[in-house]
Design a protein around this motif. Sequence first.
Motif, PDB file in Angstrom:
ATOM      1  N   ARG A  80      -8.692 -21.536   7.982  1.00 53.80           N
ATOM      2  CA  ARG A  80      -7.974 -21.525   9.261  1.00 53.80           C
ATOM      3  C   ARG A  80      -6.608 -20.879   9.069  1.00 53.80           C
ATOM      4  N   VAL A  81      -6.068 -20.329  10.145  1.00 57.75           N
ATOM      5  CA  VAL A  81      -4.744 -19.717  10.093  1.00 57.75           C
ATOM      6  C   VAL A  81      -3.700 -20.771  10.431  1.00 57.75           C
ATOM      7  N   VAL A  82      -2.682 -20.869   9.589  1.00 48.17           N
ATOM      8  CA  VAL A  82      -1.555 -21.767   9.806  1.00 48.17           C
ATOM      9  C   VAL A  82      -0.365 -20.898  10.202  1.00 48.17           C
ATOM     10  N   ALA A  83       0.198 -21.174  11.374  1.00 42.70           N
ATOM     11  CA  ALA A  83       1.357 -20.420  11.857  1.00 42.70           C
ATOM     12  C   ALA A  83       2.533 -21.369  12.000  1.00 42.70           C
ATOM     13  N   GLU A  84       3.667 -20.957  11.471  1.00 39.85           N
ATOM     14  CA  GLU A  84       4.902 -21.753  11.570  1.00 39.85           C
ATOM     15  C   GLU A  84       6.017 -20.877  12.128  1.00 39.85           C
ATOM     16  N   ILE A  85       6.820 -21.479  12.998  1.00 37.46           N
ATOM     17  CA  ILE A  85       8.039 -20.811  13.456  1.00 37.46           C
ATOM     18  C   ILE A  85       9.217 -21.735  13.203  1.00 37.46           C
ATOM     19  N   ASP A  86      10.334 -21.135  12.864  1.00 34.99           N
ATOM     20  CA  ASP A  86      11.601 -21.855  12.738  1.00 34.99           C
ATOM     21  C   ASP A  86      12.394 -21.557  13.994  1.00 34.99           C
ATOM     22  N   VAL A  87      12.794 -22.609  14.712  1.00 35.12           N
ATOM     23  CA  VAL A  87      13.553 -22.434  15.941  1.00 35.12           C
ATOM     24  C   VAL A  87      14.966 -22.981  15.777  1.00 35.12           C
ATOM     25  N   LEU A  88      15.892 -22.417  16.531  1.00 34.42           N
ATOM     26  CA  LEU A  88      17.292 -22.832  16.537  1.00 34.42           C
ATOM     27  C   LEU A  88      17.707 -23.039  17.983  1.00 34.42           C
ATOM     28  N   ALA A  89      18.302 -24.204  18.273  1.00 34.43           N
ATOM     29  CA  ALA A  89      18.724 -24.545  19.633  1.00 34.43           C
ATOM     30  C   ALA A  89      20.197 -24.229  19.843  1.00 34.43           C
ATOM     31  N   HIS A  90      20.511 -23.748  21.052  1.00 33.83           N
ATOM     32  CA  HIS A  90      21.893 -23.462  21.446  1.00 33.83           C
ATOM     33  C   HIS A  90      22.148 -24.114  22.797  1.00 33.83           C
ATOM     34  N   PRO A 112      -6.471 -15.782  18.192  1.00 35.84           N
ATOM     35  CA  PRO A 112      -7.530 -14.991  18.812  1.00 35.84           C
ATOM     36  C   PRO A 112      -8.747 -15.845  19.183  1.00 35.84           C
ATOM     37  N   ASN A 113      -9.257 -15.612  20.390  1.00 41.37           N
ATOM     38  CA  ASN A 113     -10.483 -16.254  20.895  1.00 41.37           C
ATOM     39  C   ASN A 113     -10.407 -17.776  20.945  1.00 41.37           C
ATOM     40  N   GLU A 114      -9.183 -18.318  21.122  1.00 45.99           N
ATOM     41  CA  GLU A 114      -9.007 -19.772  21.235  1.00 45.99           C
ATOM     42  C   GLU A 114      -8.076 -20.063  22.398  1.00 45.99           C
ATOM     43  N   PRO A 115      -8.217 -21.246  23.008  1.00 43.77           N
ATOM     44  CA  PRO A 115      -7.244 -21.623  24.035  1.00 43.77           C
ATOM     45  C   PRO A 115      -5.870 -21.826  23.394  1.00 43.77           C
ATOM     46  N   PRO A 116      -4.802 -21.626  24.154  1.00 44.05           N
ATOM     47  CA  PRO A 116      -3.468 -21.812  23.577  1.00 44.05           C
ATOM     48  C   PRO A 116      -3.263 -23.249  23.073  1.00 44.05           C
ATOM     49  N   ALA A 117      -2.603 -23.362  21.935  1.00 45.23           N
ATOM     50  CA  ALA A 117      -2.167 -24.673  21.439  1.00 45.23           C
ATOM     51  C   ALA A 117      -0.741 -24.861  21.943  1.00 45.23           C
ATOM     52  N   VAL A 118      -0.459 -25.995  22.570  1.00 48.16           N
ATOM     53  CA  VAL A 118       0.827 -26.202  23.226  1.00 48.16           C
ATOM     54  C   VAL A 118       1.460 -27.487  22.717  1.00 48.16           C
ATOM     55  N   GLU A 130      -8.138 -23.401  15.351  1.00 48.29           N
ATOM     56  CA  GLU A 130      -9.366 -24.201  15.338  1.00 48.29           C
ATOM     57  C   GLU A 130     -10.444 -23.502  14.524  1.00 48.29           C
ATOM     58  N   GLY A 131     -10.469 -22.181  14.630  1.00 52.95           N
ATOM     59  CA  GLY A 131     -11.485 -21.406  13.926  1.00 52.95           C
ATOM     60  C   GLY A 131     -10.877 -20.626  12.771  1.00 52.95           C
ATOM     61  N   THR A 132     -11.572 -19.561  12.392  1.00 53.62           N
ATOM     62  CA  THR A 132     -11.116 -18.721  11.281  1.00 53.62           C
ATOM     63  C   THR A 132     -10.976 -17.272  11.773  1.00 53.62           C
ATOM     64  N   PRO A 133      -9.846 -16.937  12.396  1.00 54.17           N
ATOM     65  CA  PRO A 133      -9.654 -15.580  12.900  1.00 54.17           C
ATOM     66  C   PRO A 133      -9.781 -14.544  11.789  1.00 54.17           C
ATOM     67  N   ASN A 134     -10.283 -13.383  12.159  1.00 51.66           N
ATOM     68  CA  ASN A 134     -10.442 -12.291  11.202  1.00 51.66           C
ATOM     69  C   ASN A 134      -9.084 -11.803  10.692  1.00 51.66           C
ATOM     70  N   PRO A 135      -9.022 -11.356   9.456  1.00 49.63           N
ATOM     71  CA  PRO A 135      -7.781 -10.766   8.949  1.00 49.63           C
ATOM     72  C   PRO A 135      -7.346  -9.602   9.840  1.00 49.63           C
ATOM     73  N   GLY A 136      -6.045  -9.540  10.104  1.00 52.23           N
ATOM     74  CA  GLY A 136      -5.484  -8.479  10.931  1.00 52.23           C
ATOM     75  C   GLY A 136      -5.394  -8.816  12.405  1.00 52.23           C
TER      76      GLY A 136
END
Length: 114
Positions: A35-45, A62-68, A87-93
């Motif tokens: 599975r693809v793990v995506a992380e963002i670092d956010v800064l509040a102002h 790709p091909n998944e409903p948005p995670a919110v 949820e799935g295993t998106p293709n590389p790229g």
Amino acid sequence: MRAPLFFLFALAACEGPRASVEIEDMRVARDAEGRVVAEIDVLAHDQLGGNVGHYCAYALFPNEPPAVRCESDLEDGDRRTLRFVSEGTPNPGWLVIMRVRLGNVDVEWSRAAP
């Protein structure tokens, strides 16, 4: 004369957004299950030094409903890492999009899946 000046100052202080959430960095990787793990670092102002209010983070795999994920837990100067897993295993790229919305302003970054 003080009352009109105070009114003008109060009116000027209410115009425009006083708070924002920015994305400082984004990372994507794969876990042991592919599975693809995506992380963002956010800064509040916040111009008044307080809570930025209700914001939502979206992960678009790709091909998944948005995670919110929606929160109201950031104060001025707070940094937080938000993590989402596909949820799935998106293709590389394939493109992974991360978006943060505060009010009617969206900030968006994207990276290719590894």
